[in-house]
Design a protein around this motif. Structure first.
Motif, short mmCIF file in Angstrom:
data_model
loop_
_atom_site.label_atom_id
_atom_site.label_comp_id
_atom_site.label_asym_id
_atom_site.label_seq_id
_atom_site.Cartn_x
_atom_site.Cartn_y
_atom_site.Cartn_z
N ALA A 55 7.10 -4.95 -6.63
CA ALA A 55 7.59 -4.12 -5.04
C ALA A 55 6.13 -3.55 -3.57
O ALA A 55 5.88 -3.53 -3.06
CB ALA A 55 8.39 -3.05 -5.48
N ARG A 58 4.98 -6.73 -2.13
CA ARG A 58 5.68 -6.82 -1.12
C ARG A 58 5.11 -5.85 -0.04
O ARG A 58 5.44 -6.18 1.49
CB ARG A 58 7.00 -7.41 -1.94
N ARG A 61 1.61 -2.24 4.00
CA ARG A 61 1.87 -2.13 4.58
C ARG A 61 1.10 -3.07 6.12
O ARG A 61 -0.01 -2.77 5.73
CB ARG A 61 0.93 -0.46 4.83
N ARG A 62 1.15 -3.13 6.94
CA ARG A 62 0.34 -3.79 7.90
C ARG A 62 -0.88 -2.97 8.93
O ARG A 62 -1.06 -3.11 8.47
CB ARG A 62 1.50 -4.88 8.74
N THR A 63 -0.15 -1.57 8.80
CA THR A 63 -0.64 -0.72 9.61
C THR A 63 -0.64 0.76 8.82
O THR A 63 0.44 1.07 8.23
CB THR A 63 -0.24 0.24 10.99
N ASP A 120 3.47 8.33 -2.16
CA ASP A 120 4.86 7.76 -2.99
C ASP A 120 4.86 6.11 -1.29
O ASP A 120 5.15 5.17 -0.88
CB ASP A 120 6.24 8.20 -2.73
N GLU A 121 4.49 7.18 0.17
CA GLU A 121 4.67 6.65 0.88
C GLU A 121 3.65 5.61 1.43
O GLU A 121 3.14 5.18 2.87
CB GLU A 121 4.92 7.01 2.05
N ALA B 55 15.18 -3.42 -4.29
CA ALA B 55 13.33 -2.80 -3.99
C ALA B 55 14.11 -1.87 -2.33
O ALA B 55 13.21 -0.61 -2.58
CB ALA B 55 12.59 -3.69 -3.10
N ARG B 58 15.45 2.06 -3.65
CA ARG B 58 14.27 2.36 -3.47
C ARG B 58 13.47 2.99 -2.67
O ARG B 58 13.01 3.76 -2.26
CB ARG B 58 13.24 1.95 -4.66
N ARG B 61 14.55 6.10 2.21
CA ARG B 61 14.09 7.16 3.07
C ARG B 61 14.65 8.00 2.30
O ARG B 61 15.44 8.86 2.70
CB ARG B 61 13.56 6.93 4.71
N ARG B 62 13.98 9.06 1.90
CA ARG B 62 14.46 10.93 1.36
C ARG B 62 13.95 11.62 2.73
O ARG B 62 15.02 12.09 3.41
CB ARG B 62 13.22 11.41 0.17
N ARG B 117 8.26 -2.62 14.70
CA ARG B 117 8.18 -1.64 14.42
C ARG B 117 9.28 -0.70 13.41
O ARG B 117 8.76 -0.78 12.41
CB ARG B 117 6.90 -1.31 14.38
N GLU B 121 10.26 -0.04 9.46
CA GLU B 121 9.89 0.84 8.72
C GLU B 121 10.93 1.64 8.83
O GLU B 121 11.33 2.89 8.98
CB GLU B 121 8.65 1.89 9.96
#
Lengths: 342, 342
Positions: A55, A58, A61-63, A120-121, B55, B58, B61-62, B117, B121
């Motif tokens: 995961a 995959r 992050r791009r940014t 997490d992020e 995925a 999971r 978003r919280r 984006r 996101e």
DNA sequence: TGTCCCTAGCGAAATTCTTTCGAAAGTCAG
DNA sequence: CTGACTTTCGAAAGAATTTCGCTAGGGACA
């Protein structure tokens, strides 16, 4: 025992640590039903083997994203710093998540969650600005290996936290010397919180200047506030109640100086004829006030840029040259200082 | 054929569409080796069955995230708005990604990527503040169904874009009426960009006040700038070059008014004795300047809060009552206005 | 002390998803 | 028509996650 080449799998880690594959999976996904001891053991093995979940692979992050936490943003000081941070972020293609902590930061439990969220992020780290984050708050991030950069810490941070600031001591010294050169001898200091390192440093620069000229330091001339306009108002009021009034004031921020100006005008005290005044920060506030403030300018924009650059360097695992970066301040003489009255 | 209850799995989708499980997996993960036709078929089935990858589950978003784009943040106006946005964000448990566009927004292609984006996101939407985003820029977001809320648009936005502002027309009218009440007849307006709706509205409020009192509008007394201090400096310079000088100035922002004050002091023109001045915004700038500015206060903090609330409501798919929200302005009389000289 | 019950911690087995790799079918030049 | 290449797909193997039940260590209680 070690891994025989290959990209590590959960099963391999499991063999290595002597637990089952599901248990490793649970650790990776942060489930609750794993004993702290087992978790630690598995985490260590994961770390050593350099395991990356699919995961994670995959999602790469791009940014990059960094967090920025301000105490409050309704000041020119904060705006200028933020502007610098954002400018650098734009240049490096990084996103900024902004929040204000307020002077009373969130309770411990909340802070823990917040730090966990940063992990997490997969955010690169956090920049903390003059915030009431204490050492224990910072520890929540530290535990999770989240890079932290502090700008002008209000509380003395643990020694291993990276911080960015200005040459506050030199700035304080320059301000006091400027006033001494003008013939002032009773010079007051209206600073920020007593615990704030930046305010402390300015105060000691001021001490240093006075002492090297053989001028005695009068502790009644030193007062602490919170860098706000009101602190300047109250500060001047307090100083005027003294038997022997100061002929000059060195304010720890432009906002404080503006407060002094306001109160002085109220009381028909002319600046700079009767009272000289030096501010600190060099924001637009200094330029636009009447009279225009002589002020020690901090390179706030650059400090913001530097903080972000440093944070990302840390996030990339680069070794930092120093845990403390100080950018040069510069005394800018305008109209609020004049020779001491005879 | 349909699914027999249960949460949908890849295998189920595969049966449904008559392909193998791996193929469905490839479609979900966007691999290349799937024929366009097959891909479309599978996507349709996924959509219908409401499939969510683990995925994705999971990652769900919280905390919601919104983007905020400012033209520039180094102004009290921007700080106050931002403060309001952040306060509301904190209250609602939402995160804020902040960026500055600069007056020249990114090129089209970049803008497209940026909008994409926001979708990728899974962010809730974007708040655009006095930015040079044009209609075509906004369209990039609109195409992707990204909620947008604009605060004080600089360019007239498409009619279906939600915007938040203040009662600029009423504010401009109140400012002009205040000056008229003081006996002024030659009243200038130093505004923001000609295309900016908020500046336009203030100007027309001013027109309305003048006209209802039977005072002729002199087009030479109306000048446009960009809400900056320098525009005030230049504005006053220009006005003083006229045959018949104004006795009062209505500035489109406090920053412009501060510029006027600076230039007036330079030229030894006394405010308010020789020249009355009304600002707009009601920021700290107005309070701290000398003389303190009479100003039309905007509820900037509340505007920020409202913008965020509105954006999230939009993101949740709620029907909005109105595409335009205007909060009340209020004239605050301080020291920069006085009866017109005889 | 013994009994009962509860809970945290763990793993076997089943389930779900992904990757590898080769086969089938199509394409194209010669 | 032939051989080389490409595209598309799925069987099989591999990896990760979830479910569910087992077990041990603790109280609570008689």
């Amino acid at each position: 025992m070690t891994l025989t080449g290959r990209k590590p799998t959960l099963a391999a880690i499991a063999r290595l640590t002597g637990v089952s594959t599901p248990t490793v999976s649970k650790v990776v996904n942060g489930r609750e039903d794993v004993a702290a001891e087992t978790r630690a053991k598995v985490l260590a093995a994961l770390e050593e083997a350099g395991y990356e979940s699919p995961a994670h692979r995959r999602t790469t992050r791009r940014t990059a994203v960094v967090e920025v936490a301000f105490d409050a943003i309704n000041s020119n000081y904060a705006s200028a710093l933020l502007d610098g941070i954002l400018a650098q972020a734009a240049a490096m293609g990084v996103e900024v998540v902004l929040s204000v902590t307020g002077s009373v930061p969130a309770a411990g439990i909340d802070l823990e969650r917040r730090a966990q969220r940063t992990v997490d992020e997969e955010r690169s780290g956090i920049i903390v600005v003059t915030s009431a984050f204490t050492g224990s708050h910072l520890a929540a991030f530290h535990r999770r290996r989240v890079p932290v950069v502090v700008i002008d810490p209000l509380n003395p941070p643990p020694s291993d936290v990276v911080s960015v600031g200005a040459t506050n001591w030199a700035g304080g010294k320059a301000a006091a010397e400027h006033l001494l050169d003008l013939g002032h001898r009773r010079i007051a200091y209206l600073g920020g919180p007593e615990s704030a390192e930046c305010s402390q440093a300015r105060l000691h620069g001021y001490f240093s200047a006075l002492m090297s000229r053989g001028v005695e330091v009068d502790p009644r001339l030193v007062r602490h506030g919170r860098f706000r306009v009101e602190d300047g108002v109250e500060g001047l009021t307090g100083l005027l109640a003294l038997d022997e009034r100061p002929t000059a004031i060195f304010a720890g921020s432009d906002a404080i100086a503006v407060g002094v100006l306001r109160e002085a005008r109220q009381r028909r005290i002319h600046v700079p004829e009767e009272l000289s005044l030096v501010g600190f920060d060099g924001t637009a506030l200094a330029e636009d006030s009447v009279p225009a403030l002589t002020s020690v300018a901090q390179p706030l924009h650059d400090m913001g840029r530097t903080a972000l650059r440093t944070l990302l360097r840390q996030a990339r695992g680069e070794q930092l040259d120093s845990h403390r970066v100080e950018l040069a301040t510069q005394l800018v003489v305008r109209e609020s200082t004049a020779p001491a009255p005879a």
